[in-house]
Design a protein around this motif. Sequence first.
Motif, PDB file in Angstrom:
ATOM      1  N   GLU A 356       0.824  -1.206   0.000  1.00 42.95           N
ATOM      2  CA  GLU A 356       0.000   0.000   0.000  1.00 42.95           C
ATOM      3  C   GLU A 356       0.860   1.259   0.000  1.00 42.95           C
ATOM      4  O   GLU A 356       0.504   2.263  -0.628  1.00 42.95           O
ATOM      5  CB  GLU A 356      -0.936   0.003   1.215  1.00 42.95           C
ATOM      6  N   ASP A 357       1.995   1.231   0.692  1.00 43.71           N
ATOM      7  CA  ASP A 357       2.894   2.388   0.710  1.00 43.71           C
ATOM      8  C   ASP A 357       3.472   2.633  -0.678  1.00 43.71           C
ATOM      9  O   ASP A 357       3.589   3.776  -1.126  1.00 43.71           O
ATOM     10  CB  ASP A 357       4.039   2.168   1.701  1.00 43.71           C
ATOM     11  N   ILE A 358       3.824   1.548  -1.360  1.00 39.35           N
ATOM     12  CA  ILE A 358       4.416   1.658  -2.695  1.00 39.35           C
ATOM     13  C   ILE A 358       3.389   2.170  -3.699  1.00 39.35           C
ATOM     14  O   ILE A 358       3.704   2.965  -4.590  1.00 39.35           O
ATOM     15  CB  ILE A 358       4.981   0.289  -3.141  1.00 39.35           C
ATOM     16  N   LEU A 359       2.144   1.748  -3.552  1.00 32.63           N
ATOM     17  CA  LEU A 359       1.105   2.114  -4.508  1.00 32.63           C
ATOM     18  C   LEU A 359       0.610   3.540  -4.325  1.00 32.63           C
ATOM     19  O   LEU A 359      -0.100   4.060  -5.195  1.00 32.63           O
ATOM     20  CB  LEU A 359      -0.086   1.153  -4.379  1.00 32.63           C
ATOM     21  N   GLU A 360       0.957   4.186  -3.238  1.00 35.88           N
ATOM     22  CA  GLU A 360       0.456   5.534  -2.971  1.00 35.88           C
ATOM     23  C   GLU A 360       0.930   6.507  -4.050  1.00 35.88           C
ATOM     24  O   GLU A 360       2.117   6.686  -4.282  1.00 35.88           O
ATOM     25  CB  GLU A 360       0.922   6.003  -1.598  1.00 35.88           C
ATOM     26  N   SER A 426       4.976   5.016   4.512  1.00 30.10           N
ATOM     27  CA  SER A 426       5.047   3.969   5.522  1.00 30.10           C
ATOM     28  C   SER A 426       4.963   4.566   6.922  1.00 30.10           C
ATOM     29  O   SER A 426       4.226   4.059   7.789  1.00 30.10           O
ATOM     30  CB  SER A 426       6.344   3.182   5.352  1.00 30.10           C
ATOM     31  N   ARG A 427       5.704   5.637   7.143  1.00 30.33           N
ATOM     32  CA  ARG A 427       5.684   6.263   8.469  1.00 30.33           C
ATOM     33  C   ARG A 427       4.320   6.889   8.766  1.00 30.33           C
ATOM     34  O   ARG A 427       3.849   6.855   9.904  1.00 30.33           O
ATOM     35  CB  ARG A 427       6.796   7.307   8.551  1.00 30.33           C
ATOM     36  N   THR A 428       3.690   7.462   7.744  1.00 28.79           N
ATOM     37  CA  THR A 428       2.354   8.027   7.938  1.00 28.79           C
ATOM     38  C   THR A 428       1.364   6.943   8.323  1.00 28.79           C
ATOM     39  O   THR A 428       0.504   7.139   9.194  1.00 28.79           O
ATOM     40  CB  THR A 428       1.885   8.723   6.640  1.00 28.79           C
ATOM     41  N   VAL A 430       2.000   4.136   9.861  1.00 27.54           N
ATOM     42  CA  VAL A 430       2.263   3.727  11.241  1.00 27.54           C
ATOM     43  C   VAL A 430       1.719   4.762  12.217  1.00 27.54           C
ATOM     44  O   VAL A 430       1.089   4.434  13.226  1.00 27.54           O
ATOM     45  CB  VAL A 430       3.771   3.504  11.455  1.00 27.54           C
ATOM     46  N   GLN A 431       1.948   6.049  11.899  1.00 30.37           N
ATOM     47  CA  GLN A 431       1.449   7.108  12.769  1.00 30.37           C
ATOM     48  C   GLN A 431      -0.072   7.085  12.844  1.00 30.37           C
ATOM     49  O   GLN A 431      -0.656   7.284  13.913  1.00 30.37           O
ATOM     50  CB  GLN A 431       1.927   8.468  12.258  1.00 30.37           C
ATOM     51  N   ALA A 432      -0.711   6.834  11.703  1.00 35.54           N
ATOM     52  CA  ALA A 432      -2.173   6.799  11.687  1.00 35.54           C
ATOM     53  C   ALA A 432      -2.695   5.661  12.558  1.00 35.54           C
ATOM     54  O   ALA A 432      -3.720   5.812  13.246  1.00 35.54           O
ATOM     55  CB  ALA A 432      -2.674   6.635  10.248  1.00 35.54           C
ATOM     56  N   ARG A 433      -1.999   4.528  12.496  1.00 34.05           N
ATOM     57  CA  ARG A 433      -2.428   3.413  13.335  1.00 34.05           C
ATOM     58  C   ARG A 433      -2.290   3.764  14.815  1.00 34.05           C
ATOM     59  O   ARG A 433      -3.154   3.437  15.640  1.00 34.05           O
ATOM     60  CB  ARG A 433      -1.597   2.168  13.013  1.00 34.05           C
ATOM     61  N   ILE A 434      -1.206   4.461  15.140  1.00 41.48           N
ATOM     62  CA  ILE A 434      -1.010   4.877  16.530  1.00 41.48           C
ATOM     63  C   ILE A 434      -2.110   5.855  16.951  1.00 41.48           C
ATOM     64  O   ILE A 434      -2.670   5.761  18.043  1.00 41.48           O
ATOM     65  CB  ILE A 434       0.387   5.511  16.700  1.00 41.48           C
ATOM     66  N   HIS A 435      -2.428   6.786  16.041  1.00 44.77           N
ATOM     67  CA  HIS A 435      -3.488   7.752  16.344  1.00 44.77           C
ATOM     68  C   HIS A 435      -4.809   7.033  16.588  1.00 44.77           C
ATOM     69  O   HIS A 435      -5.554   7.355  17.521  1.00 44.77           O
ATOM     70  CB  HIS A 435      -3.655   8.737  15.184  1.00 44.77           C
ATOM     71  N   LYS A 436      -5.078   6.078  15.730  1.00 41.91           N
ATOM     72  CA  LYS A 436      -6.344   5.357  15.837  1.00 41.91           C
ATOM     73  C   LYS A 436      -6.450   4.608  17.156  1.00 41.91           C
ATOM     74  O   LYS A 436      -7.525   4.534  17.753  1.00 41.91           O
ATOM     75  CB  LYS A 436      -6.473   4.384  14.664  1.00 41.91           C
ATOM     76  N   GLU A 437      -5.342   4.061  17.595  1.00 46.48           N
ATOM     77  CA  GLU A 437      -5.345   3.266  18.823  1.00 46.48           C
ATOM     78  C   GLU A 437      -5.301   4.132  20.075  1.00 46.48           C
ATOM     79  O   GLU A 437      -5.886   3.794  21.097  1.00 46.48           O
ATOM     80  CB  GLU A 437      -4.147   2.300  18.819  1.00 46.48           C
ATOM     81  N   ALA A 438      -4.578   5.271  19.985  1.00 43.14           N
ATOM     82  CA  ALA A 438      -4.310   6.034  21.204  1.00 43.14           C
ATOM     83  C   ALA A 438      -5.172   7.266  21.391  1.00 43.14           C
ATOM     84  O   ALA A 438      -5.232   7.803  22.489  1.00 43.14           O
ATOM     85  CB  ALA A 438      -2.834   6.441  21.225  1.00 43.14           C
ATOM     86  N   GLY A 526      -4.210  10.460   4.364  1.00 39.12           N
ATOM     87  CA  GLY A 526      -3.857   9.733   3.151  1.00 39.12           C
ATOM     88  C   GLY A 526      -4.625   8.438   2.995  1.00 39.12           C
ATOM     89  O   GLY A 526      -5.796   8.314   3.352  1.00 39.12           O
ATOM     90  N   ARG A 527      -3.939   7.436   2.476  1.00 36.83           N
ATOM     91  CA  ARG A 527      -4.582   6.144   2.217  1.00 36.83           C
ATOM     92  C   ARG A 527      -5.034   5.464   3.494  1.00 36.83           C
ATOM     93  O   ARG A 527      -5.969   4.654   3.494  1.00 36.83           O
ATOM     94  CB  ARG A 527      -3.617   5.227   1.455  1.00 36.83           C
ATOM     95  N   SER A 528      -4.370   5.763   4.599  1.00 40.00           N
ATOM     96  CA  SER A 528      -4.702   5.098   5.856  1.00 40.00           C
ATOM     97  C   SER A 528      -5.809   5.818   6.624  1.00 40.00           C
ATOM     98  O   SER A 528      -6.130   5.421   7.740  1.00 40.00           O
ATOM     99  CB  SER A 528      -3.445   5.004   6.734  1.00 40.00           C
TER     100      SER A 528
END
Length: 691
Positions: A356-360, A426-428, A430-438, A526-528
């Motif tokens: 998904e990161d590559i396809l962005e 990729s970092r975005t 990961v950050q989005a997942r952290i935001h979603k969880e925290a 973005g995509r996430s």
Amino acid sequence: MPSTSRPDEPRTYDARSLMVLEGLEAVRKRPAMYIGSTDTKGLMHCLWEIIDNAVDEALGGFGESIEVVLGHDGSITVTDHARGIPVDTEPRTGLSGVEVVLTKLHAGGKFGSGSYGASGGLHGVGASVVNALSTRLDVEVARNGARWTMSFQSGIPGTFAGDGPDAPFTPGGGLVKSGRVPKGTTGTRIRYWPDRHIFLKDAKLSLADLHNRARQTSFLVPGLKIEVTDERGEEPSTEVFLHEGGISEFCEYLAQDQPLTDVIRLQGHDTFEETVPVLDEKGHMAPADVTRDLGVDIALRWGTGYDTLTKSFVNIIATPSGGTHVQGYDRGLVRAVGKALEGTRLLKSGEEVSKEDILEGLTTVVTVRLAEPQFEGQTKEVLGTPAVSRIVTRVVESELGKYFSSPRRDDKQASRTVLEKIVAASRTRVQARIHKEAQRRKNALESSTLPAKLKDCRSTDVDKCELFIVEGDSALGTAQRARNAEYQALLPIRGKILNVQKASITDMLKNLECASIIQVVGAGSGRSFDVDGIRYGKVIFMADADSDGAHIRTLLATLFFRYMRPMIEHGHVYSAVPPLHRFELINPKKGQEKYVYTYSDAEYERKLAEFTKKGIRFKEPQRYKGLGEMDADQLMETTMDPRHRTLRRLTLDDAEGAEGVFEMLMGTEVAPRKEFIIDGAYRLDQEHIDI
């Protein structure tokens, strides 16, 4: 097992109870088996079958133009200038080639006879199915110096005494030589009327879909001219599609964002062995190994956006659901990028990139050409030939690897930019997942990650909560006193945020204002981006009613459009409408408001005229130049209180059009923006400009 039956049911079940459908009867009885459905999609599929047969000729090097006419009488005509359907007698059936093609299922020149190396129609049922589902079909073939004609009613050959499907019909007869043509003139003209008893009443031919398909085909077959004429309206319209640039030009056409790379062309060729059933000398089916040639041609381009678009084709047939060729492309892409990243220091320890990161931001056209591909069903939406995946993977991994390791200066710079974008994505993610969880509402108040300048609300009801993005600290103070702290939150921004239409993702994430907005919304970017993770049901831009305020609202809209687009698509983004003027009435009568607000110059003029006509006295009207000029009560009453305020919702009815507007207003190209400003200046009333 015992069975029960009603007294009036027949109790016999023998061979006489079985129905055998002969020839094209099966098509008319179960049309959806052959064309997918009997709605607009099925009606268009019939047209594609006829057009694709003409395009297959062009693929083989025969004929350079195709004309399609949607008649005012409901007919559809497709004309090509290729070799023409064979008119000689087919020895096994004793019928002319024209009648075989149009009445026999699984009959045609695409079953390994050598007439077609790569084609779109493969099952031999396209033209015959269209014939079966038409109340009338006329075919005209120019071949061998003569014009040959034949007509059918619901797949049955015969003669019509007149024009149109309602003319008297006499069954019987075959191919007729109806005249002569100049030497060397060849081609086929098919005109048919779909059977409206089979297709649903609301099934209609889509001119937009036809134009898109014609444009797509003209890209895939460079040099082929396709002319589409629509005679159904009051004035006939004609569109001509001709592109010489092939899939590279197609890729550029599809891409909506600014380029990070030029179009990269990946081409390769290989063979594979395939076991297929063939007829032996005794007429029995026997397995045989056949060597197939596979040509791979892919065009791709990375852009500054985050949307992904992949168009895939087998020969010239679109495969919207992908298949083995797209699987191979994905696998080769991931491998090539992974190897390219190994030679850099962009990834830190423990970091990794996903597909998904590559396809962005990647736009791709994947095409493969081979004889007799295996599709899943007659509608050909998925390629199933297994060996294709392996070959496409090898071609993509090899050719894209050459691009990433190219010594050319421009290629090195572009590939480095692409790899940086992939790592940032990729970092975005990961950050989005952290935001979603925290950063869920339940622990938002305890979290130290939310910006300190956020003035949050107390409610945890997302549908009720509102986030006002306020321009400037001065307006924040007034808004803080005017808001309802139960469900209205405030986030101040300092001046004008970054123009993300021009900036990279990395620059956007480094920008404090942009990062704060994304963080407070709480659903990533973005995509996430996950719209289910938002913390506020309404996000409201609140800026001054002047040119700077309009610019700030445009910058905010650009940020949400590019990186949080589902917020707009789901109707969560609004713009506040503060008043422009205030009338203070002198000695208002009972029931009259002391203060009257107007929100536009036109409304101001109407109120001024109304008060003057009625003799209502008022002090000098106040013109608000900013939110800071209002006190808290005025701001609450006019702009923030749901009972009195006006909000403008941002909508996205036309994503492609919106993309163009944002690019024109905020993109890197200056000329279109200058033209827009100059054009608007001529329509501006100078008397309404504040000096």
